[in-house]
Design a protein around this motif. Sequence first.
Motif, PDB file in Angstrom:
ATOM      1  N   SER A  28       5.133   2.819  -6.075  1.00  0.00           N
ATOM      2  CA  SER A  28       5.663   2.102  -6.122  1.00  0.00           C
ATOM      3  C   SER A  28       5.445   1.140  -3.867  1.00  0.00           C
ATOM      4  O   SER A  28       4.698   0.996  -3.480  1.00  0.00           O
ATOM      5  N   ALA A  31       7.746   1.126  -1.234  1.00  0.00           N
ATOM      6  CA  ALA A  31       6.875   2.647  -0.521  1.00  0.00           C
ATOM      7  C   ALA A  31       5.337   3.015   0.228  1.00  0.00           C
ATOM      8  O   ALA A  31       5.259   3.409   0.991  1.00  0.00           O
ATOM      9  N   PHE A 132      13.590  -1.385  -6.960  1.00  0.00           N
ATOM     10  CA  PHE A 132      12.887   0.860  -6.914  1.00  0.00           C
ATOM     11  C   PHE A 132      13.342   1.152  -8.383  1.00  0.00           C
ATOM     12  O   PHE A 132      13.102   2.273  -8.209  1.00  0.00           O
ATOM     13  N   ILE A 369      13.705   5.578  -1.476  1.00  0.00           N
ATOM     14  CA  ILE A 369      12.237   4.578  -1.422  1.00  0.00           C
ATOM     15  C   ILE A 369      11.982   5.423  -2.304  1.00  0.00           C
ATOM     16  O   ILE A 369      11.326   5.743  -3.837  1.00  0.00           O
ATOM     17  N   LEU A 370      11.550   6.886  -1.679  1.00  0.00           N
ATOM     18  CA  LEU A 370      11.301   8.141  -2.594  1.00  0.00           C
ATOM     19  C   LEU A 370      11.017   8.788  -4.464  1.00  0.00           C
ATOM     20  O   LEU A 370      10.504   8.853  -4.680  1.00  0.00           O
ATOM     21  N   SER A 373      12.676   5.140  -6.496  1.00  0.00           N
ATOM     22  CA  SER A 373      10.580   4.771  -6.943  1.00  0.00           C
ATOM     23  C   SER A 373       9.648   5.383  -7.752  1.00  0.00           C
ATOM     24  O   SER A 373       9.285   5.180  -8.226  1.00  0.00           O
ATOM     25  N   SER A 374      10.059   6.825  -7.862  1.00  0.00           N
ATOM     26  CA  SER A 374       9.504   7.450  -8.594  1.00  0.00           C
ATOM     27  C   SER A 374      10.267   8.735  -9.807  1.00  0.00           C
ATOM     28  O   SER A 374       9.476   8.582 -10.308  1.00  0.00           O
TER      29      SER A 374
END
Length: 403
Positions: A28, A31, A132, A369-370, A373-374
């Motif tokens: 991302s 990120a 995201f 975010i972690l 976005s994953s």
Amino acid sequence: MATLLTAFACVLLLAVLLSSLAHRTILSTAALFLVAGFVLGDGVLGVVSVKATDPLVGTLAELALFAVLFSDGMRVGWQDLRAAWRLPGRALGWGLPLTLVITAVGAHYLAGLGWIESLLVGAILAPTDPVFAAALVGNEKVPPRLRQLLNVESGVNDGLALPFVILFLAIAQGSADLHLGELGLELGVGVVIGVAVPWLAIKLEQTRWFAASTQYEPLNALAIGLLVLALGKATHGNLFLAAFSAGITVATFGPRQRESFEHFGELIAELFKLAALLLFGALVTPALLGSVGWTGWLFALGALVLARPVAIWLSFLGSGLSVREQAAVAWFGPKGFASVVYGLLVLGSGIAASLQVFQLVAVTIVLSILLHSSTDIVVARGFDDEREVPAWFGRLRRRGGES
């Protein structure tokens, strides 16, 4: 300043070079800037040294949020809202306030904040960010109504959460009772400027005396936005409501201006967003992440996996969405840029609990975010009907059709 500019330019170049890979994997861009800010900040390498009280932080946060709200408003004109309001209306009318309240309950009982500060945390973390969930929104295999729902919700909820942030922050500062009329006037002036300026500008261009050339057409909406910003500053109207109102007005009365500015405006907003994320990452030090304790991290996890899912489940009872669609909407409530800027505004406000509020907001955003976005690509692939059919079954079915 030179060091900060160099760091931003280097990270931006890296993001551009990796952008194609980011579209195909869990990597991302947001990120990347957050992690880069964290590594370059005082807590690790000390290359980018910033404090929440630095004028640069406040100015950049203000300009970035203005640009983002202007662009968000331009994505959702009144025609769009009327045409696609049934499902987004549930998410915004019920999901947003329920998320705010459930998050506030968690902040009060887990983090020990007072009720006003807890409601402030809830208001800051209620908005969602479409960045995201890009793989989900941009995947044509995902049902159109689901993509439309996430697009409209994320485009509108930043602006809807803003008055709550302003109100709870004013109460926490002890100024709401004394200056409630002044606060209402500030909000009202912002909305008036945001509606009047673009409407007049668009009507002026539609007269026979004026016409924008193709080359300068994208600058029309930019000029409108700058004029709204300048008048908001001069009159002390609320800049953020002015920006959001201006974007909606342009989308409603100037579809041509909206279309010509769309790509250009998104690039401007994206630059501001990435710069603010870099500074935000620099402010999130290892000491800050450790100081929230296990209760702070438990709150952050609950805000992501409990508050939004419960609120969405209640909001969409009887909506006709499938279980898989409801699960996707419930999970993709990422805490993004608006929450970053609202957190920075609170940190610089001087209220007694400003640091604790910022810490809770920071760890929640980092975790969001972690995680979000994953997982957007993974969830998006779940809507690919071809992936749900085993390869051997597809080959067998084709052979059966040939025989």
